[in-house]
Design a protein around this motif. Sequence first.
Motif, mmCIF file in Angstrom:
data_model
loop_
_atom_site.group_PDB
_atom_site.id
_atom_site.type_symbol
_atom_site.label_atom_id
_atom_site.label_comp_id
_atom_site.label_asym_id
_atom_site.label_seq_id
_atom_site.Cartn_x
_atom_site.Cartn_y
_atom_site.Cartn_z
ATOM 1 N N TYR A 137 10.480 -81.329 -27.056
ATOM 2 C CA TYR A 137 10.811 -80.232 -27.952
ATOM 3 C C TYR A 137 11.142 -78.958 -27.165
ATOM 4 N N ASN A 138 10.333 -78.669 -26.154
ATOM 5 C CA ASN A 138 10.587 -77.478 -25.324
ATOM 6 C C ASN A 138 11.919 -77.578 -24.588
ATOM 7 N N ASN A 139 12.258 -78.751 -24.112
ATOM 8 C CA ASN A 139 13.541 -78.930 -23.430
ATOM 9 C C ASN A 139 14.716 -78.806 -24.391
ATOM 10 N N ILE A 140 14.544 -79.322 -25.598
ATOM 11 C CA ILE A 140 15.608 -79.178 -26.612
ATOM 12 C C ILE A 140 15.793 -77.702 -26.936
ATOM 13 N N LYS A 141 14.686 -76.980 -27.119
ATOM 14 C CA LYS A 141 14.778 -75.538 -27.398
ATOM 15 C C LYS A 141 15.498 -74.829 -26.249
ATOM 16 N N LYS A 142 15.153 -75.167 -25.028
ATOM 17 C CA LYS A 142 15.757 -74.528 -23.859
ATOM 18 C C LYS A 142 17.258 -74.832 -23.806
ATOM 19 N N MET A 143 17.640 -76.069 -24.061
ATOM 20 C CA MET A 143 19.058 -76.478 -24.019
ATOM 21 C C MET A 143 19.857 -75.777 -25.108
ATOM 22 N N MET A 144 19.213 -75.503 -26.230
ATOM 23 C CA MET A 144 19.911 -74.887 -27.349
ATOM 24 C C MET A 144 19.773 -73.362 -27.340
ATOM 25 N N GLY A 145 19.041 -72.832 -26.359
ATOM 26 C CA GLY A 145 18.884 -71.378 -26.275
ATOM 27 C C GLY A 145 17.929 -70.823 -27.308
ATOM 28 N N SER B 72 14.266 -69.625 -28.425
ATOM 29 C CA SER B 72 13.008 -69.170 -27.856
ATOM 30 C C SER B 72 12.177 -68.553 -28.977
#
Length: 170
Positions: A156-164, A166
């Motif tokens: 989930y954190n990586n998906i959030k990071k990839m999609m910008g 925060s």
Amino acid sequence: KQFVTRLTKAFPGVEVMEDQKSFDELVNSIYAKKLSTKNQKIYGAVYNGKLYLNPAFKNFNTPIHEFGHIWINTVKTLKPELYSKGLDLVQYETSVRNNKDYKRVVDKMRKDGATQEQINTYILEEALAIAIGDKGESFVNASVSRDFKNWLEDLYNNIKKMMGISKYTS
């Protein structure tokens, strides 16, 4: 398989038999025929220094339970006070005494000349092995669940990071 390998490291002198052929040989042996009924499911056993696991019934409880017998026998010899405390704390004694499969084993022990003290020790040690298996299984399941939750959170954190995404974006 990996779980059993880790348990085996605690007792490197114990041979673990996990294949169907070895398990079938145990079940067809005179020893097993004395201890089991025709339709009884046998998940595992410790016999002649070997630990047998039924590959048809893979779970966390059985190897922990069977290794529990080895741990109990080891502590009985090396740390008798710890062994006694475990027997005092066990809470499964009544269920073992009332279980038809254990009753059959106890009847066989009586026919073979076992004393009441030997029978009581068998029942308490089996109850302790059940408790070790149940508690051990709950620890392993919690660990597996925690590992999955951690993986899911990382995903989930990586998906959030990839999609910008925060905590500051809506």
